[in-house]
Design an enzyme around this catalytic site. Structure first.
Site, PDB file in Angstrom:
ATOM      1  N   ASP A   1      36.177 -13.209 -37.884  1.00 37.95           N
ATOM      2  CA  ASP A   1      35.036 -13.365 -38.783  1.00 37.95           C
ATOM      3  C   ASP A   1      35.459 -12.795 -40.122  1.00 37.95           C
ATOM      4  O   ASP A   1      35.563 -11.575 -40.286  1.00 37.95           O
ATOM      5  CB  ASP A   1      33.827 -12.617 -38.225  1.00 37.95           C
ATOM      6  CG  ASP A   1      32.607 -12.699 -39.134  1.00 37.95           C
ATOM      7  OD1 ASP A   1      32.715 -13.268 -40.244  1.00 37.95           O
ATOM      8  OD2 ASP A   1      31.546 -12.172 -38.746  1.00 37.95           O
TER       9      ASP A   1
ATOM     10  N   ASN B   1      40.515 -20.712 -46.640  1.00 39.80           N
ATOM     11  CA  ASN B   1      39.763 -21.961 -46.613  1.00 39.80           C
ATOM     12  C   ASN B   1      38.337 -21.786 -46.096  1.00 39.80           C
ATOM     13  O   ASN B   1      37.454 -22.567 -46.455  1.00 39.80           O
ATOM     14  CB  ASN B   1      40.516 -22.969 -45.735  1.00 39.80           C
ATOM     15  CG  ASN B   1      39.656 -24.145 -45.321  1.00 39.80           C
ATOM     16  OD1 ASN B   1      39.324 -25.006 -46.122  1.00 39.80           O
ATOM     17  ND2 ASN B   1      39.263 -24.169 -44.047  1.00 39.80           N
TER      18      ASN B   1
ATOM     19  N   TYR C   1      26.435 -20.254 -53.948  1.00 38.36           N
ATOM     20  CA  TYR C   1      27.712 -20.813 -53.494  1.00 38.36           C
ATOM     21  C   TYR C   1      28.661 -20.987 -54.679  1.00 38.36           C
ATOM     22  O   TYR C   1      29.822 -20.565 -54.643  1.00 38.36           O
ATOM     23  CB  TYR C   1      27.466 -22.155 -52.806  1.00 38.36           C
ATOM     24  CG  TYR C   1      28.718 -22.929 -52.476  1.00 38.36           C
ATOM     25  CD1 TYR C   1      29.543 -22.528 -51.435  1.00 38.36           C
ATOM     26  CD2 TYR C   1      29.071 -24.068 -53.199  1.00 38.36           C
ATOM     27  CE1 TYR C   1      30.697 -23.239 -51.120  1.00 38.36           C
ATOM     28  CE2 TYR C   1      30.217 -24.780 -52.902  1.00 38.36           C
ATOM     29  CZ  TYR C   1      31.026 -24.362 -51.857  1.00 38.36           C
ATOM     30  OH  TYR C   1      32.166 -25.068 -51.562  1.00 38.36           O
TER      31      TYR C   1
ATOM     32  N   LYS D   1      32.381 -19.101 -55.603  1.00 45.23           N
ATOM     33  CA  LYS D   1      33.611 -19.856 -55.845  1.00 45.23           C
ATOM     34  C   LYS D   1      34.157 -19.573 -57.246  1.00 45.23           C
ATOM     35  O   LYS D   1      35.372 -19.476 -57.439  1.00 45.23           O
ATOM     36  CB  LYS D   1      33.351 -21.349 -55.655  1.00 45.23           C
ATOM     37  CG  LYS D   1      33.039 -21.738 -54.211  1.00 45.23           C
ATOM     38  CD  LYS D   1      34.178 -21.375 -53.278  1.00 45.23           C
ATOM     39  CE  LYS D   1      33.964 -21.870 -51.874  1.00 45.23           C
ATOM     40  NZ  LYS D   1      35.097 -21.513 -50.973  1.00 45.23           N
TER      41      LYS D   1
END
Length: 245
Positions: free
Chosen positions: A56, A83, A146, A150
């Site tokens: 995890d 990834n 999100y 990133k």
């Protein structure tokens, strides 16, 4: 001599496609994933020397344990591909504790924990590849958290590249657009969320239906090229997008 490549989120999607590609190319792949049965299924499909390890990425203890297991099998690794990632569209008013902690933990803290633990195995010639998203620059409504994680990973990667240069470790960002394969049948969230998401995007001029989409297998070509860069070359950011149908 083949490379040893550690891939987080290796149980499906891009991670699985990368594992298949690199194994086919003769590389040794180590697959990390939260659900052991998923990464084990990929490792079983690929056969030896592929290795599956439960991990995890949002849990530092789990990451430490996973890379201790990696080190038991491999004294050195050539590539870490961060990834693993999750995304879910929501507004600020809908930002539950669970959503915030999951997205920040997996998408932002995860690459930090994994790169930190992988660093002793990567020194003198290794490479970190951090997978980000076109969302980091598109600013699509309801994907603000999100996209922020990133964007942060991209900034972090640039600073890591400078910091780790003396240790012989290169850091590259792959900023990817929409991708799919035959097992991806739709969004993981309810249809009403998809409808609100699409409408919110359209209001700012982003038509999600008209965006180009690439197959995971096609995207693996870009990663292959990055990993094959000569030692005196460094790619900071590679941006890849699917072509419109």
């Amino acid at each position: 001599m083949g490379k040893t490549i550690v891939i987080t989120g290796g149980g499906d999607g891009l991670g699985r496609a990368l594992a298949r590609r690199f194994a086919r190319d003769g590389e040794t792949v180590v697959l990390l994933g939260r659900t052991l049965s998923k990464v084990q299924a990929v490792a079983d499909e690929l056969g030896a020397p592929a290795l599956a390890i439960e991990c995890d990425v949002a849990d530092p203890a789990s990451v430490r344990s996973a890379f201790a297991e990696v080190a038991r099998h491999h004294a050195k690794i050539d590539v870490l591909i961060n990834n693993a990632g999750v995304y879910w569209p929501f507004t600020l008013a809908e930002a539950t504790d669970e959503l915030v902690q999951s997205i920040v933990g997996i998408n932002l803290a995860g690459p930090v924990y994994c790169a930190r633990e992988a660093l002793p195995l990567l020194r003198d010639g290794g490479m970190v590849v951090n997978v980000t998203s076109e969302s980091s620059v598109l600013k699509t409504p309801m994907l603000w958290l999100y996209a922020s994680t990133k964007h942060a990973v991209e900034l972090m990667s640039e600073m890591w590249a400078r910091e780790l240069e003396a240790e012989g470790v290169r850091v590259t960002v792959v900023r990817a657009g929409q991708m799919f394969d035959e097992t991806k049948t739709g969004a993981p969230w309810p249809i009403e969320v998809s409808m609100r998401f699409g409408a919110a995007a359209a209001q700012v001029g982003i038509n999600l239906r008209e965006k180009g989409t690439s197959h995971y297998n096609s995207v693996t070509d870009a990663f292959r090229a990055i990993l094959d860069m000569p030692a005196d070359m460094h790619l900071n950011l590679v941006s890849i997008n699917g072509r419109r149908p």
